[in-house]
Design an enzyme around this catalytic site. Structure first.
Site, short mmCIF file in Angstrom:
data_model
loop_
_atom_site.label_atom_id
_atom_site.label_comp_id
_atom_site.label_asym_id
_atom_site.label_seq_id
_atom_site.Cartn_x
_atom_site.Cartn_y
_atom_site.Cartn_z
N VAL A 55 55.52 90.86 74.03
CA VAL A 55 56.52 91.29 73.04
C VAL A 55 57.26 90.36 72.29
O VAL A 55 58.16 90.63 71.39
CB VAL A 55 57.11 92.57 73.62
CG1 VAL A 55 56.34 93.73 73.75
CG2 VAL A 55 57.91 92.12 74.85
N HIS A 113 51.29 95.82 72.47
CA HIS A 113 52.29 96.42 73.44
C HIS A 113 53.47 96.52 72.39
O HIS A 113 54.57 96.50 73.03
CB HIS A 113 52.56 95.73 74.64
CG HIS A 113 51.20 96.08 75.57
ND1 HIS A 113 51.22 95.29 76.64
CD2 HIS A 113 50.13 96.75 75.49
CE1 HIS A 113 49.86 95.71 77.41
NE2 HIS A 113 49.35 96.75 76.61
N ALA A 161 48.86 77.14 81.66
CA ALA A 161 48.28 77.40 80.22
C ALA A 161 48.72 76.27 79.53
O ALA A 161 47.80 75.70 78.65
CB ALA A 161 48.87 78.75 79.58
N1 APR Z 1 49.78 79.59 83.12
C1 APR Z 1 48.59 80.48 83.02
N2 APR Z 1 48.79 81.67 83.58
C2 APR Z 1 49.87 82.01 84.24
C3 APR Z 1 50.98 81.00 84.33
C4 APR Z 1 51.02 79.95 83.75
N3 APR Z 1 51.96 79.03 83.42
N4 APR Z 1 51.89 81.48 85.05
C5 APR Z 1 51.55 82.69 85.23
N5 APR Z 1 50.27 82.98 84.90
C6 APR Z 1 49.23 84.16 85.08
C7 APR Z 1 49.47 84.84 86.53
O1 APR Z 1 48.75 84.16 87.65
C8 APR Z 1 49.02 86.26 86.41
O2 APR Z 1 47.54 86.57 86.43
O3 APR Z 1 49.73 85.12 84.43
C9 APR Z 1 49.45 86.38 84.75
C10 APR Z 1 50.39 87.24 84.66
O4 APR Z 1 50.39 88.47 85.15
P1 APR Z 1 51.32 89.91 84.74
O5 APR Z 1 52.60 89.46 84.99
O6 APR Z 1 50.76 91.02 85.28
O7 APR Z 1 51.50 90.09 82.88
P2 APR Z 1 50.48 90.77 82.33
O8 APR Z 1 49.04 90.65 82.56
O9 APR Z 1 50.48 90.14 80.59
O10 APR Z 1 51.08 92.13 82.17
C11 APR Z 1 50.29 93.06 81.32
O11 APR Z 1 52.08 94.65 82.01
O12 APR Z 1 54.07 94.97 82.51
C12 APR Z 1 53.15 95.35 81.47
O13 APR Z 1 53.47 95.72 79.25
C13 APR Z 1 53.44 94.69 80.22
O14 APR Z 1 52.10 93.45 78.86
C14 APR Z 1 52.35 93.75 79.97
C15 APR Z 1 51.12 94.26 80.97
#
Ligand code: APR
Length: 235
Positions: free
Chosen positions: A91, A106, A216
């Site tokens: 977001v 989202h 990333a």
């Molecule tokens: N580079 C690449 N990947 C990364 C990094 C990084 N620097 N830091 C963390 N990650 C990865 C983690 O390993 C994990 O798999 O990013 C992912 C983050 O996961 P979540 O915190 O679960 O976030 P996300 O998948 O975007 O959540 C989905 O859930 O809470 C709701 O609406 C919210 O859009 C969100 C949705």
């Protein structure tokens, strides 16, 4: 004919811009309960608490800058001879700040939504518990983000894009939240190649044809360089 690439991004792509993820150690959901801040019921019960939570996130996002991963995707979208569509669960506005156009499935922190008449307008930095709607006047303004139990945006368009893609790439997402976590299966069923770029294995890693593990800000620019230098888009 150059590849059509559909990219899904999650919180991990913004982690190195200082915006914490949700489910990693010290993630947002380890600090606050989803039931208290990210459901329509929470907003009905305690709008002040919910507005405060999103005001905090809006301030953090406003203070953050895109990192090399955001810039690399904007470059890919600009320079790739084929079509590049970015669908984000995030977001924040970091993709746009890097020059990319994205579908916010989202919602977005910088927009407000009237719970009474569905009018949308640019969100003020600080939203009040009974934020007045500029269209109908109802004290029903809420953050224009999709809460748990609500339908994400652009779902029909995303389904068409996944079916018509040559490559589906997921970046920085844990694969724990549906429907986004199901996109890889939808793509596979349509015979689309799939690639995961993430810091660690996700809950849906097994569904991907290929994986690249790392931060990333490093692995996304590498992958984009390879694609733009005519290498295989499929990593
Ligand atoms: N580079 C690449 N990947 C990364 C990094 C990084 N620097 N830091 C963390 N990650 C990865 C983690 O390993 C994990 O798999 O990013 C992912 C983050 O996961 P979540 O915190 O679960 O976030 P996300 O998948 O975007 O959540 C989905 O859930 O809470 C709701 O609406 C919210 O859009 C969100 C949705």
């Amino acid at each position: 004919m150059a590849d059509t690439i559909v990219i899904l991004t999650g919180a991990g792509i913004s982690a190195e811009s200082g915006l914490g993820t949700f489910r990693d150690t010290d993630g947002l959901w380890s600090k606050v309960r989803i039931e208290d801040v990210a459901t329509p019921e929470a907003f009905a019960r305690d709008p002040a608490r919910v507005q405060e939570f999103y005001n905090m996130r809006r301030a953090q996002a406003a203070g953050a800058a895109p990192n090399p991963a955001h810039h690399a995707l904007a470059r890919l979208q600009r320079d790739h001879p084929g079509r590049v569509v970015i669908v984000t669960q995030n977001v924040d506005g970091l993709h746009e700040a890097a020059g990319a156009t994205v579908l916010h499935m989202h919602g977005a922190l910088d927009r407000a939504l009237c719970a009474a008449c569905d009018h949308r307008w640019p969100a003020p930095a600080e939203m009040r518990p009974e934020e007045p709607c500029p269209a109908c006047g109802a004290p029903a303004g809420r953050p224009d983000v999709v809460w748990f139990g609500e339908m994400p945006h652009h779902m029909e368009e995303i389904a068409e894009l996944l079916a018509a893609a040559d490559l589906f790439v997921a970046i920085g997402t844990s694969g724990q939240v549906y429907p986004a976590a199901g996109f890889v299966q939808e793509a596979r069923l349509a015979g689309v190649e799939t690639l995961e770029l993430n810091l660690a294995e996700s809950d849906v890693s097994a569904a991907f044809d290929r994986h690249e593990i790392g931060p990333a800000s490093e692995i996304v620019p590498d992958w984009v360089d390879r694609v733009l230098s005519g290498g295989r888009a499929r990593g």
